[in-house]
Design a protein around this motif. Structure first.
Motif, short mmCIF file in Angstrom:
data_model
loop_
_atom_site.label_atom_id
_atom_site.label_comp_id
_atom_site.label_asym_id
_atom_site.label_seq_id
_atom_site.Cartn_x
_atom_site.Cartn_y
_atom_site.Cartn_z
N LEU A 14 -64.24 14.52 10.57
CA LEU A 14 -65.62 15.00 10.46
C LEU A 14 -66.10 15.32 11.86
CD1 LEU A 14 -68.20 13.01 11.42
CD2 LEU A 14 -67.32 11.62 9.59
N ILE A 15 -66.90 16.34 11.97
CA ILE A 15 -67.45 16.75 13.26
C ILE A 15 -68.94 17.00 13.08
CG2 ILE A 15 -67.41 18.48 15.10
CD1 ILE A 15 -64.41 18.87 14.34
N SER A 28 -64.31 11.48 20.57
CA SER A 28 -63.48 11.40 19.37
C SER A 28 -63.12 9.94 19.11
CB SER A 28 -62.19 12.22 19.55
OG SER A 28 -61.39 12.14 18.41
N ILE A 29 -63.42 9.49 17.89
CA ILE A 29 -62.97 8.19 17.44
C ILE A 29 -61.86 8.45 16.45
CG2 ILE A 29 -63.60 6.10 16.19
CD1 ILE A 29 -66.39 6.33 17.37
N GLY A 36 -75.88 19.77 22.17
CA GLY A 36 -74.57 20.40 22.05
C GLY A 36 -73.42 19.40 22.03
N PHE A 37 -73.73 18.12 22.14
CA PHE A 37 -72.73 17.06 22.12
C PHE A 37 -71.98 17.10 20.80
CE2 PHE A 37 -71.73 12.68 20.79
CZ PHE A 37 -70.95 12.25 21.85
N LEU A 38 -70.65 17.12 20.85
CA LEU A 38 -69.82 17.15 19.64
C LEU A 38 -69.13 15.81 19.46
CD1 LEU A 38 -68.03 20.63 19.73
CD2 LEU A 38 -69.90 19.91 18.26
N PHE A 39 -69.32 15.23 18.26
CA PHE A 39 -68.70 13.96 17.90
C PHE A 39 -67.71 14.21 16.77
CE2 PHE A 39 -68.86 10.40 14.80
CZ PHE A 39 -68.19 9.45 15.56
N GLU A 40 -66.55 13.59 16.91
CA GLU A 40 -65.50 13.72 15.91
C GLU A 40 -65.02 12.33 15.51
OE1 GLU A 40 -61.43 16.15 16.02
OE2 GLU A 40 -61.48 14.55 17.52
N MET A 41 -64.77 12.16 14.24
CA MET A 41 -64.07 10.98 13.73
C MET A 41 -62.91 11.53 12.93
SD MET A 41 -65.49 7.74 11.55
CE MET A 41 -66.27 6.92 12.93
#
Length: 181
Positions: free
Chosen positions: A63-64, A87-88, A49-54
């Motif tokens: 982008l997610i 978030s990067i 469930g880890f959400l990464f955003e750039m």
């Protein structure tokens, strides 16, 4: 006079390029997590469930991706169903363009204070390693060496070509499915 007309087109083209690259990268992250064991091992350390955003600050392209378990990512587009875990953020579209056009390495952009990390730094490093592996597969070696801090020596040409073809096929399939939906 001509410069005044060309400059807005340049800014628009740069913005469109960054948006397209985020779409490709998101889909490619999903694809590489389906085919590469090294990426799966790296991603397995992330919680399900880890959400990464750039993204480009303040409200630019993004982008997610979500870690769905078993080392797999799912591209969610540019909207998150909940708050992101990491978030990067590029401080400006010009900074994102430098990195996404492979003129500047991610590590150099971070050192030059062109990016921010909002979240756990160890997870950001893990995601950077995953992105570097992805770039090593999908970019020609000459360009990949400019894009990543250290090109993986354990990726040989047959593996690179096969995985690149598989990744690009999955990315293209995902684009087609998105258009049909």
């Amino acid at each position: 006079m001509l410069a005044k007309r060309i400059q807005p087109m340049f800014f628009q083209a740069r913005r469109l390029y960054v948006e397209l690259m985020f779409q490709v990268m998101g889909r490619a992250l999903q694809a590489v997590s389906e085919i590469d064991e090294t990426v799966q091992q790296e991603a397995n350390a992330l919680p399900e469930g880890f959400l990464f955003e750039m993204m480009v600050m303040p409200d630019g392209a993004r982008l997610i991706v979500e870690h769905t378990g078993n080392g797999r990512f799912r591209y969610l587009g540019d909207s998150a169903p909940r708050a992101v875990d990491l978030s990067i953020q590029f401080k400006h579209i010009a900074h994102a363009f430098l990195v996404l056009s492979f003129q500047e390495k991610t590590s150099v952009a971070f050192a030059n204070d062109r990016m921010l990390v909002d979240g756990d730094i160890s997870r950001a490093i893990r995601m950077t390693r995953i992105l570097n592996r992805l770039e090593a597969f999908i970019l020609p070696k000459l360009i990949a060496k400019r894009a990543v801090k250290e090109y993986p020596e354990n990726i040989h040409l047959p593996e690179k070509l096969l995985n690149a073809a598989r990744i690009y096929l999955k990315v293209a399939t995902n684009f087609v499915e998105t258009v049909k939906a």
